[in-house]
Structure formats: structure tokens, C-alpha cells
Design an enzyme around this catalytic site. Sequence first.
Site, PDB file in Angstrom:
ATOM      1  N   GLU A   5       5.926  -3.470   8.016  1.00  0.00           N
ATOM      2  CA  GLU A   5       5.364  -4.803   7.818  1.00  0.00           C
ATOM      3  C   GLU A   5       6.376  -5.893   8.162  1.00  0.00           C
ATOM      4  OE1 GLU A   5       3.666  -5.167   3.897  1.00  0.00           O
ATOM      5  OE2 GLU A   5       1.962  -3.890   4.434  1.00  0.00           O
ATOM      6  N   GLU A  23      -1.894   1.238   6.628  1.00  0.00           N
ATOM      7  CA  GLU A  23      -1.742   1.112   5.167  1.00  0.00           C
ATOM      8  C   GLU A  23      -2.782   0.136   4.637  1.00  0.00           C
ATOM      9  OE1 GLU A  23       2.303   0.344   3.500  1.00  0.00           O
ATOM     10  OE2 GLU A  23       1.288  -1.076   2.168  1.00  0.00           O
TER      11      GLU A  23
END
Length: 458
Positions: free
Chosen positions: A284, A376
Amino acid sequence: MRRLMALLAALATALGLVALAGPAATAAAGCRVEYTVAGQWPGGFQAGVRITNLGDPLNGWTLTFTLPDAGQKVVQGWNATWSQSGSTVTAVGTEGNRSLATGASVDAGFIGAFTDANPAPTGFALNGVACTGSADGTTPPGTGDDGTPVGINGRLHVCGVHLCNQYDRPIQLRGMSTHGLQWFSQCYNDASLDALARDWKADLLRIAMYVQEDGYETDPEGFTRRVNSLVDEAEARGLYALIDFHTLTPGDPNYNLEHAKTFFASVAARNAAKDNVIYEIANEPNGVSWAAIKQYAEQVIPVIRAADPDAVVIVGTRGWSSLGVSDGSDESEILADPVNADNIMYAFHFYAASHKDNYRTTVSRAASQLPLFVSEFGTVTATGDGEVDRESTTAWLNLLDQLKISYADWNYSDAPEGAAAFKPDTCSGSDYSSDNVLTESGALIKSRISTPDDFPTS
Ligand code: IDC
């Protein structure tokens, strides 16, 4: 007479005649080789081979393997006598390590040179027996069409905006992400992974290897080994393995560029021959521009391609892999300046209680132009904790099903957090299958993942 026979038998045993006559024909043979690239630099690399004897005890061993690229050479080695003839490398056990009991391992290694590419060796054999990871050279489950996700779909690639199988048809993979390996490694064992494959009927295990927070940077070799062992565990069950370089804080993936290059050179070389591996190069990115993410991707992807030319690679996106939405942007910046590489997908992450309609609108729109992979998501808020938002989770999963977007749920652990699939302390026991070990999130996601896959086979 009986006494004479007994005496002869005792004598034969004492002389070792029985040992000579019998076991040779029935000796069990088998081996596993774990290959790791500990480091790579222009034109050179350092590699380790861990050889495990899965057959009867050996008193003397010879390992052979093939270096696939003509430019690859063994320069010097240790813990064995190394030689090379053409593309075939031979390593013979030394005085000190020539005996290998059943289940025992020996570590050897070498410095190598290469010119163009540095693919992983193939055809490992110990004393002439192929090292397939099981006794007697049998093929482990998960290879060939055995009804498992990898058996049916084989090697994957990106076609158009979809993830496609060996028949060039779009598929959706549904599975679970581990929690951070540095904290919850105990949750990934034979029983829990059997449950994931058999009860959850998952297609995918995402292996979340944090880089910071006591992760990879504290023990590169140890974490690399753990990731590789989970790739093997996934393969043995016919599951795809998503190798997640779990960058989070700091949010600029370039901070970890050198670690990323070392890690991916190693795991890509070691796993290149496998059909079940997908690489996720930055979990991320946050607080960083798309230009910086793209620059990172264009340095890491070639390292993977040099060792494993045709695996799918997932690139994280701006704003915690929100396609930029959490930073007030959207997919247009990627469309205007895509990563210069083939066979890649872009990550989109969401947490159902935090990210709702405007995020879904973006995904619906972007999915027709960019290959997306939800590597995710969570059923709760972005903290990973709190109540399960059933309505938003259901809306999200219906959308992903409809768009055939693959997903991995955070997380397959017993962490004391709303996002965890198992109740606290589950991982100190051996039951991962009954309903009463599941949290609300675990029960909801299991009910979604375990429905039939319907993978196209022609
Ligand atoms: C969370 C974990 C939590 C840990 C925290 C910090 O659930 O136990 O303390 O990370 O490392 C992400 C991240 C993922 C987060 C998760 C929930 O990829 O690492 O895990 N999340 O906060 N992005 C959005 C949410």
C-alpha cells in the site's frame, strides 16, 4: 537344524549380508531442494541450496541440476565439491557432510555468474532421483489437473483486463491473506492450510511479508525462507500463492527499493518453475505520487522478469492501493501514465466499513480499462478492527464476482481484531475447521469463498 538356521541367520546379519541382499531393491529415495538467491549484482549472484533427504539414510550424496541459461556459470562453491559440464552442475558431499539421515538437511552454496538472464536451476536430482519434495520421486499434489485451482488453471497470465488461465479464459481467484508473518507465523501450519484448501475451498493464499515493523528488514534470509516454505505449502494443496512485499510505513515504496530488488531476485529465481506464484511488489503506497510508484515498479519488475519471465505481477496504487481515491484522485492518473511492463495488474484495496459507494463507482469504471486485483480487503474499518459491515461487504463481493476480479481477505489469523477470521487462541490449537473457531468475519467470508468456482477448462 532350527538352531543351525538361526545361527546362520545371526551370522549373515553380523556380516551385513542381509543388508546387502535385501534393502537395495526396496530402498526409499526422495529429496527436496530449496534454492535461494541470497544476493544478486550485475553479472553475478550468490545462491544457496538446502538439500533434504526424504528417503533412506544416505552415506554419500551427489546433487545434480541444470542451469537453464547458457551464460550461467558456477564460479566457486562451498560445503560440497562443485563442478560444471555444459549446463549440468554437480555437487558432491564432502567428508564432513556426506552422511544424510532421513529428514536431515544440508546447506551448500555457490557464487555464480550470468550474462543475460539468471533463471533458477531446474531438474534437481539427488543420487539420480528427482527432487520432487516427496519420497520415491512421485509428483506432489497440485501439479497436473487434480481438480485443485492450480491443477485446473495452470500458469496464469493477464489477458485484456482479466486474469486468465491456461485456456486463455478469464477467472476469478478467491482466497485469504495471512496476517503479518512476523506476528502470526504459527497460524500457517498443515492443519490451517488444509482447512483453507479443503473447507474454505480457497484458490489463493496471500503471503503478507511486512518489510518494517520487525519484518523482512530484520532478517532477510529468514523471512525469504518462510515465504518460500509457504509457497511450497500452497503448491502442495493446489493453491495460488501471492507473494506480498508488505510495505506500509513508510508509504514510499522507493524507501525499500534495495530490499525489494534483493528479495524479488531471490524468490523469483527460486520459484520460477512453479505455476502457482503471483508477485505483489508493494502492498500500500501512501503519501506518495503515482509517478514515484511507477518509478519503483519499473525498477523491481525487470528484476522479477530476469528470473521468472512470465509470472503475473501486481502493482500497488496511490492512496493505500485505492487507485488514488483516498488521496482525492482516481484511476485516470494510471491510465495517463501506465507502468511500462506486460502481464501486470493494479492493486485495489478496500475496507468495507470505511470505503463504500464512491470507491465502488471507481472500481466499476476502472475495471473496464485496467486489470485490477483486490489483493487485500477487510469486512471492517480500515483499522482492521470494529464491527463487520455485512451490507457493504456483500455489495463489494457481489461487484467483484460480477467483474471477475480476484480477491484476498485480510486476514487468516486469530488476531484480536474484527478482521481476523479466527477467534483468539485458535492458532494455539489444531481445529481450524469447525464453525465455532470462526469470527463473524471468518464465517461470512468462508461462506463466500467456499462456493463452487466454475473455472473454464477449454
Ligand atoms: C494491520 C493489522 C494490525 C497491525 C497494523 C499495523 O491488522 O494488527 O497492527 O496493520 O501494521 C491495511 C494494511 C494492513 C493492516 C490493515 C488493517 O495493508 O497491514 O493490518 N490495513 O489496518 N490497509 C488497510 C487496512
